[in-house]
Design a protein around this motif. Structure first.
Motif, PDB file in Angstrom:
ATOM      1  N   SER A   1       0.896  -1.338   0.071  1.00 37.21           N
ATOM      2  CA  SER A   1      -0.146   0.121  -0.035  1.00 37.21           C
ATOM      3  C   SER A   1       0.982   1.230   0.039  1.00 37.21           C
ATOM      4  N   GLU A   2       1.833   1.387   0.707  1.00 38.26           N
ATOM      5  CA  GLU A   2       2.716   2.569   0.574  1.00 38.26           C
ATOM      6  C   GLU A   2       3.416   2.615  -0.612  1.00 38.26           C
ATOM      7  N   ALA A   3       3.948   1.593  -1.285  1.00 41.19           N
ATOM      8  CA  ALA A   3       4.326   1.645  -2.577  1.00 41.19           C
ATOM      9  C   ALA A   3       3.306   2.249  -3.789  1.00 41.19           C
ATOM     10  N   ALA A   4       2.070   1.775  -3.199  1.00 36.70           N
ATOM     11  CA  ALA A   4       1.132   2.400  -4.551  1.00 36.70           C
ATOM     12  C   ALA A   4       0.914   3.770  -4.195  1.00 36.70           C
ATOM     13  N   HIS A   5       0.905   4.159  -3.049  1.00 38.55           N
ATOM     14  CA  HIS A   5       0.879   5.709  -2.485  1.00 38.55           C
ATOM     15  C   HIS A   5       2.273   6.267  -3.039  1.00 38.55           C
ATOM     16  N   GLU A   6       3.125   5.923  -3.064  1.00 42.89           N
ATOM     17  CA  GLU A   6       4.197   6.392  -3.620  1.00 42.89           C
ATOM     18  C   GLU A   6       4.388   6.778  -4.812  1.00 42.89           C
ATOM     19  N   PHE A   7       3.776   5.801  -5.613  1.00 44.35           N
ATOM     20  CA  PHE A   7       3.807   5.926  -7.104  1.00 44.35           C
ATOM     21  C   PHE A   7       2.707   6.804  -7.747  1.00 44.35           C
ATOM     22  N   GLN A   8       1.455   6.874  -6.994  1.00 43.99           N
ATOM     23  CA  GLN A   8       0.586   7.929  -7.180  1.00 43.99           C
ATOM     24  C   GLN A   8       0.999   9.267  -6.851  1.00 43.99           C
ATOM     25  N   GLU A   9       1.915   9.489  -5.850  1.00 45.73           N
ATOM     26  CA  GLU A   9       2.414  10.930  -5.669  1.00 45.73           C
ATOM     27  C   GLU A   9       3.509  11.231  -6.637  1.00 45.73           C
ATOM     28  N   TYR A  10       4.382  10.530  -7.000  1.00 42.06           N
ATOM     29  CA  TYR A  10       5.552  10.688  -7.794  1.00 42.06           C
ATOM     30  C   TYR A  10       5.608  10.051  -9.119  1.00 42.06           C
ATOM     31  N   GLY A  11       4.888   9.208  -9.498  1.00 40.87           N
ATOM     32  CA  GLY A  11       4.826   8.422 -10.709  1.00 40.87           C
ATOM     33  C   GLY A  11       4.909   9.446 -11.901  1.00 40.87           C
ATOM     34  N   ALA A  12       4.197  10.655 -11.967  1.00 39.27           N
ATOM     35  CA  ALA A  12       4.425  11.669 -12.995  1.00 39.27           C
ATOM     36  C   ALA A  12       5.569  12.136 -13.211  1.00 39.27           C
ATOM     37  N   GLN A  13       6.176  12.498 -12.160  1.00 38.12           N
ATOM     38  CA  GLN A  13       7.303  12.931 -12.067  1.00 38.12           C
ATOM     39  C   GLN A  13       8.654  12.033 -12.579  1.00 38.12           C
ATOM     40  N   THR A  14       8.467  10.631 -12.341  1.00 35.44           N
ATOM     41  CA  THR A  14       9.340   9.693 -12.604  1.00 35.44           C
ATOM     42  C   THR A  14       9.306   9.343 -14.114  1.00 35.44           C
ATOM     43  N   GLN A  15       7.872   9.187 -14.473  1.00 37.39           N
ATOM     44  CA  GLN A  15       7.796   9.254 -16.050  1.00 37.39           C
ATOM     45  C   GLN A  15       8.320  10.188 -16.788  1.00 37.39           C
ATOM     46  N   GLN A  16       8.185  11.284 -16.411  1.00 38.72           N
ATOM     47  CA  GLN A  16       8.840  12.638 -17.259  1.00 38.72           C
ATOM     48  C   GLN A  16      10.219  12.246 -17.253  1.00 38.72           C
ATOM     49  N   ALA A  17      11.079  11.908 -16.156  1.00 37.36           N
ATOM     50  CA  ALA A  17      12.488  11.663 -16.285  1.00 37.36           C
ATOM     51  C   ALA A  17      12.852  10.549 -17.073  1.00 37.36           C
ATOM     52  N   HIS A  18      12.070   9.656 -16.937  1.00 33.06           N
ATOM     53  CA  HIS A  18      12.221   8.479 -17.850  1.00 33.06           C
ATOM     54  C   HIS A  18      12.194   8.975 -19.211  1.00 33.06           C
ATOM     55  N   LEU A  19      11.306   9.780 -19.642  1.00 35.45           N
ATOM     56  CA  LEU A  19      10.865  10.224 -21.228  1.00 35.45           C
ATOM     57  C   LEU A  19      12.348  10.969 -21.513  1.00 35.45           C
ATOM     58  N   ARG A  20      12.825  11.604 -20.539  1.00 32.06           N
ATOM     59  CA  ARG A  20      13.796  12.762 -21.223  1.00 32.06           C
ATOM     60  C   ARG A  20      14.971  11.728 -21.220  1.00 32.06           C
ATOM     61  N   THR A  21      15.241  10.596 -20.535  1.00 30.83           N
ATOM     62  CA  THR A  21      16.344   9.798 -20.630  1.00 30.83           C
ATOM     63  C   THR A  21      16.279   8.735 -21.904  1.00 30.83           C
ATOM     64  N   ILE A  22      15.338   8.122 -21.850  1.00 26.71           N
ATOM     65  CA  ILE A  22      14.931   6.950 -22.760  1.00 26.71           C
ATOM     66  C   ILE A  22      14.397   7.300 -24.013  1.00 26.71           C
ATOM     67  N   LYS A  23      13.873   8.299 -24.110  1.00 24.15           N
ATOM     68  CA  LYS A  23      13.211   9.084 -25.241  1.00 24.15           C
ATOM     69  C   LYS A  23      12.102   8.132 -26.029  1.00 24.15           C
ATOM     70  N   GLU A  24      12.422   7.709 -27.211  1.00 23.99           N
ATOM     71  CA  GLU A  24      11.279   7.092 -27.910  1.00 23.99           C
ATOM     72  C   GLU A  24      11.229   5.423 -27.465  1.00 23.99           C
ATOM     73  N   LYS A  25      12.237   5.048 -26.479  1.00 19.31           N
ATOM     74  CA  LYS A  25      12.092   3.803 -25.690  1.00 19.31           C
ATOM     75  C   LYS A  25      10.750   3.819 -24.480  1.00 19.31           C
ATOM     76  N   ALA A  26      10.326   5.104 -24.325  1.00 19.17           N
ATOM     77  CA  ALA A  26       9.444   5.129 -23.274  1.00 19.17           C
ATOM     78  C   ALA A  26       8.109   5.014 -24.238  1.00 19.17           C
ATOM     79  N   ASP A  27       7.857   5.036 -25.450  1.00 16.05           N
ATOM     80  CA  ASP A  27       6.605   4.940 -26.008  1.00 16.05           C
ATOM     81  C   ASP A  27       5.755   3.973 -25.586  1.00 16.05           C
TER      82      ASP A  27
END
Length: 312
Positions: free
Chosen positions: A126-152
């Protein structure tokens, strides 16, 4: 099939964060290996996520039970999850029946969209799910900047099931116990314990080939208590850590518990001598310079331990 017998040996020399990719033609960093019969792991880079390693810098494991496949970690993108599934299909025609995520970090959960799209339950603390809900969008944006089209294809999708203490499955000869042992590296860290095989997929409870990161929310005293009271009690023969090659308890004890105790001792002495935060960054960590990501993490770790210990 040849098993990874090196799992019983010290493996510090096997990792090298300078190797960009070890599985050309796949977004996976390495081809999955069979650690013990029925338990496989695609071992990620012991380096920060990069375009070259496709963000695969943690271990993506799966258990072929005879009554279905259980995956540990969704992966850092839709494409990584899809690639792992393709490898599973090369091993067995058994369906994937569940995915456990080791914590709420991106490399554990950003592949949720693939697995949920396949109709597979994704299970997290449950705590991991809450963490992902809080910060998932931020993490996704960081991965998009790093791996580019591999995040499609990667979308933010929450786990479909959560638990607080333990989630147990009995499949074939495998009793699979997903356990929350207590505070450790990050909120909602779990281990996946296979008591019949004496193997633990430890997630970020245990490190050895790369330096562990200490985050703002990583309480090192609590991590050590969880280690001593719960993790050691498993008495596992085999350990698949969150990062790096499969190994044994002696290795992860040396580079996780040992490192935390060493750094806390150095910082404690620094505080006793009247030292400040600026000086804490320079405490001696030379016994651990052999670890990958030492340059990226050592000084940050020292600063965060100082900030914790000055108030203990």
């Amino acid at each position: 099939m040849r098993w990874l017998l090196l799992s019983l040996l010290p493996t510090a020399l096997l990792a090298n964060e300078d190797i960009a990719d070890q599985y050309p033609g796949s977004v996976l960093y390495q081809h999955p290996v069979e650690v013990i019969p029925g338990v496989f792991s695609a071992i990620g880079a012991t380096a920060p996520p990069t375009y070259e390693n496709s963000g695969h810098n943690n271990n993506l494991s799966f258990i072929v039970t005879g009554e279905g496949v259980v995956v540990v970690n969704s992966g850092a993108s839709y494409q990584l999850a899809e690639a792992l599934h393709s490898e599973i299909k090369e091993v067995t025609d058994q369906p994937v029946v569940a995915v456990f995520t080791e914590n709420g970090q991106g490399h554990a959960m950003l592949g949720n969209s693939y697995w949920v799209g396949q109709g597979v339950p994704v299970i997290a603390h449950s705590e991991a799910a809450h963490e992902f809900q809080e910060y998932g969008a931020q993490t996704q944006q960081a991965h998009l900047r790093t791996i580019k089209e591999k995040a499609d294809g990667t979308e933010l999708v929450q786990p479909t099931e959560i638990f607080d203490d333990e989630y147990v499955m009995e499949l074939g000869e495998f009793r699979i116990e997903a356990r929350y042992l207590g505070p450790a590296h990050s909120p909602g860290d779990i281990v996946v314990w296979l008591p019949n095989q004496s193997l633990v997929i430890s997630g970020d409870m245990a490190f050895h080939e790369r330096m562990l990161p200490i985050f703002e929310h990583t309480m090192t005293a609590d991590w050590l208590e969880t280690w001593d009271t719960e993790f050691e009690a498993l008495n596992a023969t085999y350990v698949i850590p969150g990062h790096g090659h499969p190994t044994n308890m002696a290795q992860v004890r040396r580079y996780t518990k040992g490192y935390l105790e060493y750094l806390r001792e150095k910082i404690g002495a620094h505080i006793d001598e009247g030292g400040d935060l600026a000086g804490a960054y320079y405490v001696d960590q030379s016994p651990y310079t052999n670890l990958d990501t030492f340059e990226e993490l050592a000084t940050k770790n020292a600063g965060r331990v100082f900030e914790q210990m000055e108030w203990e």
